[in-house]
Design a protein around this motif. Sequence first.
Motif, PDB file in Angstrom:
ATOM      1  N   THR A 175      -9.871 -39.681 -27.718  1.00 14.55           N
ATOM      2  CA  THR A 175     -11.031 -38.847 -27.406  1.00 14.55           C
ATOM      3  C   THR A 175     -12.026 -38.813 -28.573  1.00 14.55           C
ATOM      4  O   THR A 175     -11.674 -39.150 -29.708  1.00 14.55           O
ATOM      5  CB  THR A 175     -10.602 -37.398 -27.109  1.00 14.55           C
ATOM      6  OG1 THR A 175     -10.356 -36.705 -28.352  1.00 14.55           O
ATOM      7  CG2 THR A 175      -9.364 -37.349 -26.240  1.00 14.55           C
ATOM      8  N   PRO A 176     -13.236 -38.316 -28.309  1.00 13.65           N
ATOM      9  CA  PRO A 176     -14.219 -38.088 -29.378  1.00 13.65           C
ATOM     10  C   PRO A 176     -14.179 -36.651 -29.888  1.00 13.65           C
ATOM     11  O   PRO A 176     -15.160 -36.180 -30.468  1.00 13.65           O
ATOM     12  CB  PRO A 176     -15.543 -38.371 -28.670  1.00 13.65           C
ATOM     13  CG  PRO A 176     -15.312 -37.899 -27.271  1.00 13.65           C
ATOM     14  CD  PRO A 176     -13.870 -38.213 -26.967  1.00 13.65           C
ATOM     15  N   PHE A 177     -13.064 -35.961 -29.713  1.00 13.33           N
ATOM     16  CA  PHE A 177     -13.023 -34.529 -29.992  1.00 13.33           C
ATOM     17  C   PHE A 177     -12.511 -34.189 -31.378  1.00 13.33           C
ATOM     18  O   PHE A 177     -12.109 -33.054 -31.634  1.00 13.33           O
ATOM     19  CB  PHE A 177     -12.222 -33.817 -28.904  1.00 13.33           C
ATOM     20  CG  PHE A 177     -12.799 -34.023 -27.535  1.00 13.33           C
ATOM     21  CD1 PHE A 177     -14.172 -34.016 -27.332  1.00 13.33           C
ATOM     22  CD2 PHE A 177     -11.975 -34.255 -26.441  1.00 13.33           C
ATOM     23  CE1 PHE A 177     -14.722 -34.214 -26.082  1.00 13.33           C
ATOM     24  CE2 PHE A 177     -12.498 -34.456 -25.188  1.00 13.33           C
ATOM     25  CZ  PHE A 177     -13.876 -34.450 -25.005  1.00 13.33           C
ATOM     26  N   HIS A 178     -12.486 -35.166 -32.268  1.00 10.83           N
ATOM     27  CA  HIS A 178     -12.395 -34.912 -33.703  1.00 10.83           C
ATOM     28  C   HIS A 178     -13.835 -34.870 -34.191  1.00 10.83           C
ATOM     29  O   HIS A 178     -14.487 -35.903 -34.339  1.00 10.83           O
ATOM     30  CB  HIS A 178     -11.603 -36.025 -34.406  1.00 10.83           C
ATOM     31  CG  HIS A 178     -11.614 -35.918 -35.907  1.00 10.83           C
ATOM     32  ND1 HIS A 178     -10.684 -35.180 -36.604  1.00 10.83           N
ATOM     33  CD2 HIS A 178     -12.431 -36.465 -36.839  1.00 10.83           C
ATOM     34  CE1 HIS A 178     -10.936 -35.278 -37.899  1.00 10.83           C
ATOM     35  NE2 HIS A 178     -11.991 -36.049 -38.066  1.00 10.83           N
ATOM     36  N   LEU A 179     -14.349 -33.663 -34.415  1.00  7.26           N
ATOM     37  CA  LEU A 179     -15.773 -33.475 -34.704  1.00  7.26           C
ATOM     38  C   LEU A 179     -15.973 -33.247 -36.196  1.00  7.26           C
ATOM     39  O   LEU A 179     -15.286 -32.415 -36.804  1.00  7.26           O
ATOM     40  CB  LEU A 179     -16.330 -32.282 -33.922  1.00  7.26           C
ATOM     41  CG  LEU A 179     -16.039 -32.245 -32.414  1.00  7.26           C
ATOM     42  CD1 LEU A 179     -16.684 -31.021 -31.786  1.00  7.26           C
ATOM     43  CD2 LEU A 179     -16.519 -33.516 -31.737  1.00  7.26           C
ATOM     44  N   GLU A 180     -16.911 -33.962 -36.778  1.00  2.77           N
ATOM     45  CA  GLU A 180     -17.246 -33.814 -38.197  1.00  2.77           C
ATOM     46  C   GLU A 180     -18.559 -33.054 -38.321  1.00  2.77           C
ATOM     47  O   GLU A 180     -19.576 -33.465 -37.780  1.00  2.77           O
ATOM     48  CB  GLU A 180     -17.369 -35.191 -38.863  1.00  2.77           C
ATOM     49  CG  GLU A 180     -16.075 -36.005 -38.879  1.00  2.77           C
ATOM     50  CD  GLU A 180     -15.142 -35.592 -40.005  1.00  2.77           C
ATOM     51  OE1 GLU A 180     -15.546 -34.732 -40.827  1.00  2.77           O
ATOM     52  OE2 GLU A 180     -14.013 -36.117 -40.054  1.00  2.77           O
ATOM     53  N   HIS A 181     -18.514 -31.931 -39.043  1.00  4.67           N
ATOM     54  CA  HIS A 181     -19.719 -31.144 -39.260  1.00  4.67           C
ATOM     55  C   HIS A 181     -20.175 -31.319 -40.705  1.00  4.67           C
ATOM     56  O   HIS A 181     -19.357 -31.282 -41.626  1.00  4.67           O
ATOM     57  CB  HIS A 181     -19.458 -29.665 -38.971  1.00  4.67           C
ATOM     58  CG  HIS A 181     -20.704 -28.841 -38.893  1.00  4.67           C
ATOM     59  ND1 HIS A 181     -21.348 -28.358 -40.018  1.00  4.67           N
ATOM     60  CD2 HIS A 181     -21.439 -28.413 -37.825  1.00  4.67           C
ATOM     61  CE1 HIS A 181     -22.406 -27.674 -39.651  1.00  4.67           C
ATOM     62  NE2 HIS A 181     -22.497 -27.682 -38.330  1.00  4.67           N
TER      63      HIS A 181
END
Length: 363
Positions: A175-181
């Motif tokens: 998934t793309p649900f490792h999000l980097e802020h």
Amino acid sequence: MYDLKNYIVTPADEWTQLFKRTSGWFGGDGIFSFSMTGDESGKSPLDSLAIYFSDTFIGDVVKGKPQNYSMVHNSLAKPSKDNFEKQDLNFYYRTDIEGKPTSFFKPKVMKEDSYFFWLGDGFVNIDLDSSIYIFAYHVQWTGKNVFDFTEPGVSILKIKKNTPFPFKDYQQMITPFHLEHPSWGYVNLGAGIYVNTDWAGAQYPDGFIYVYGCMDKDKKLVVSRVKSDKFESFTDWEYWDGKNWQDKSNNIAPITNNVSNELSVTPLNDGRYLLVFQFMGISDTVACRVGASPWGPFGDIIELYKTPESANGLLTYNAKAHPVLSDPNKLLISYNTISYDFWNEIKDNAHIYRPRFIRLEFL
């Protein structure tokens, strides 16, 4: 509207004792629960319920000390009787060709000796052929201490309808649900899920699956959502930016803070929502906030319970509610225990690493 009135909190000792065991499964954390019927309201039959864990210890316990034990990275359990008042659980773990315990769920695109799965929240999606979806974090050790790890990615495990429990067959979805802020670092979605659909028993269903994450040292809570029938279409997910739902994940914004890396959102009978968590992730306080909607706004912290294990040198963490295991107006809440010098202390005390339970009763 953000207060919680007329309630009491008491230890749920009968549940805590179910996890104090001397053979097979004797310790674990990361406990989540769901009903295989898809109904999250607590009205499902006991034989439909499933419980699962992340790191798990398997072996024998003699005079409080583990013998011939090993650790796997996930395991499962299931109620074994039809009466919660006389309850027991059956525990399940996989074994390899040599008969040694091993994890049920393993990364299929990475080396097992490098990465493994810790599990996030999960649910049954009636709108997608009653498939089970469980968030799974890619974890890698970075040192020898108990908190020396990183989580560089997140998958979703899909278990198709009618797959026999304990789910030996599954599909791994990257998934793309490792999000980097840019300011707060990374967050992996899946810390908690609220299924706001009619078939899940939601009081005010809008058809969305709400998926939460915890990020930054301030333990900020973020939320995304997707229509239940679009759950596998990752481009259809929306992210709350503080004012609106929009489709750019890098615009996600906190809805509150001081939560934990595992948590729960549960509807109250009056239309509000109860966010249950461990204050700051690891502390002596099981807490909650009351919200106007699944994405807030949420009110001030309400301290529900001081964990007695903390006074005895253990760390308590990741509290969450289990509505499928709860009686009407009595919400069952778990939290986990561990210690700083865990790898050494577990050798002398097999029972320091297991779920503990309390009950929040609405009067």
